[in-house]
Write a protein that holds these residues in place. Sequence first.
Motif, PDB file in Angstrom:
ATOM      1  N   THR A  40       0.848  -1.195   0.000  1.00  0.00           N
ATOM      2  CA  THR A  40       0.000   0.000   0.000  1.00  0.00           C
ATOM      3  C   THR A  40       0.881   1.242   0.000  1.00  0.00           C
ATOM      4  O   THR A  40       1.896   1.293   0.689  1.00  0.00           O
ATOM      5  N   ARG A  41       0.498   2.228  -0.798  1.00  0.00           N
ATOM      6  CA  ARG A  41       1.199   3.512  -0.795  1.00  0.00           C
ATOM      7  C   ARG A  41       0.576   4.380   0.304  1.00  0.00           C
ATOM      8  O   ARG A  41      -0.562   4.834   0.185  1.00  0.00           O
ATOM      9  N   TRP A  42       1.333   4.595   1.370  1.00  0.00           N
ATOM     10  CA  TRP A  42       0.789   5.240   2.570  1.00  0.00           C
ATOM     11  C   TRP A  42       1.170   6.706   2.655  1.00  0.00           C
ATOM     12  O   TRP A  42       2.265   7.107   2.277  1.00  0.00           O
ATOM     13  N   GLN A  43       0.259   7.493   3.215  1.00  0.00           N
ATOM     14  CA  GLN A  43       0.561   8.824   3.728  1.00  0.00           C
ATOM     15  C   GLN A  43       0.504   8.733   5.260  1.00  0.00           C
ATOM     16  O   GLN A  43      -0.364   8.060   5.806  1.00  0.00           O
ATOM     17  N   ARG A  44       1.401   9.429   5.926  1.00  0.00           N
ATOM     18  CA  ARG A  44       1.440   9.455   7.396  1.00  0.00           C
ATOM     19  C   ARG A  44       1.315  10.920   7.813  1.00  0.00           C
ATOM     20  O   ARG A  44       2.257  11.698   7.646  1.00  0.00           O
ATOM     21  N   ILE A  45       0.168  11.272   8.357  1.00  0.00           N
ATOM     22  CA  ILE A  45      -0.165  12.681   8.556  1.00  0.00           C
ATOM     23  C   ILE A  45      -0.411  12.985  10.036  1.00  0.00           C
ATOM     24  O   ILE A  45      -1.124  12.250  10.723  1.00  0.00           O
ATOM     25  N   GLY A  46       0.185  14.077  10.501  1.00  0.00           N
ATOM     26  CA  GLY A  46      -0.087  14.582  11.841  1.00  0.00           C
ATOM     27  C   GLY A  46       0.715  13.941  12.958  1.00  0.00           C
ATOM     28  O   GLY A  46       0.364  14.085  14.129  1.00  0.00           O
TER      29      GLY A  46
END
Length: 245
Positions: free
Chosen positions: A43-49
């Motif tokens: 999975t292509r993940w974004q990690r935000i906050g």
Amino acid sequence: MTVVIGNKGAGMSLRKKLADSETVLNWAARRIASYIRMVHRNTRWQRIGYEELDRLAAAGEPVIVVLWHQRLAQSPYFFPLDKGRICSITSAARAGSMVGRVQKLFGMDTIAMSSHKRHVALSREVLGLMKQGISIGIAADGPRGPERVSSTVPLVWARTSGKRVFGITYSVRHGRELGSWDRLLLPRPWRNEGVFLCREWTDQVPRKASDEEFERLRQSLERHMNEITAEADRMVGRTPWSAST
């Protein structure tokens, strides 16, 4: 002539033995962990906050992490385990025990919360861990629901410990909700897009809050969790959950 086609009692006993077998349970936990790793890898993940949580974990400052039971499937990746330790609170029932087994394979600590363990004893154990610099993770609507109705447990621990509370969730573009009480989100394990979203719940929990104030805070935490989960869903193109569905 009598034909015996099976011994129902013996069959039930065998299934129970298999379900309680350490070998079988550990095998199942390893298979589930393999699926979680495959999802994460493909999975292509974004990690935000995560900036503040990462900083606190690296400094050895424990926090309280809150999630919804529906989003447990990627919980081993919710917390920066390369920077600090976290102990998750699971149910002592069979399903909760399996969650604990899986999370241990990723390096998490766990405490099984049984109906026989008094809340005072559990809170004492949790507070002891936080004094050692270990963060605590809990599904606020677990272990049996109702779905997305927060308990007061995270508030009690925040009030007693004075530690900060972070809501964490995840969502994926491709996945399906199971028919369980929590509608567990099961991601597709290949060619997926996902997001981990972390946001602090900043309300203060007074040490001598009235029952009315405590209920207001409980609803605030519940609203916070629903808002960040809906935001994560929108980021990947999922239709956000609503109480009417």
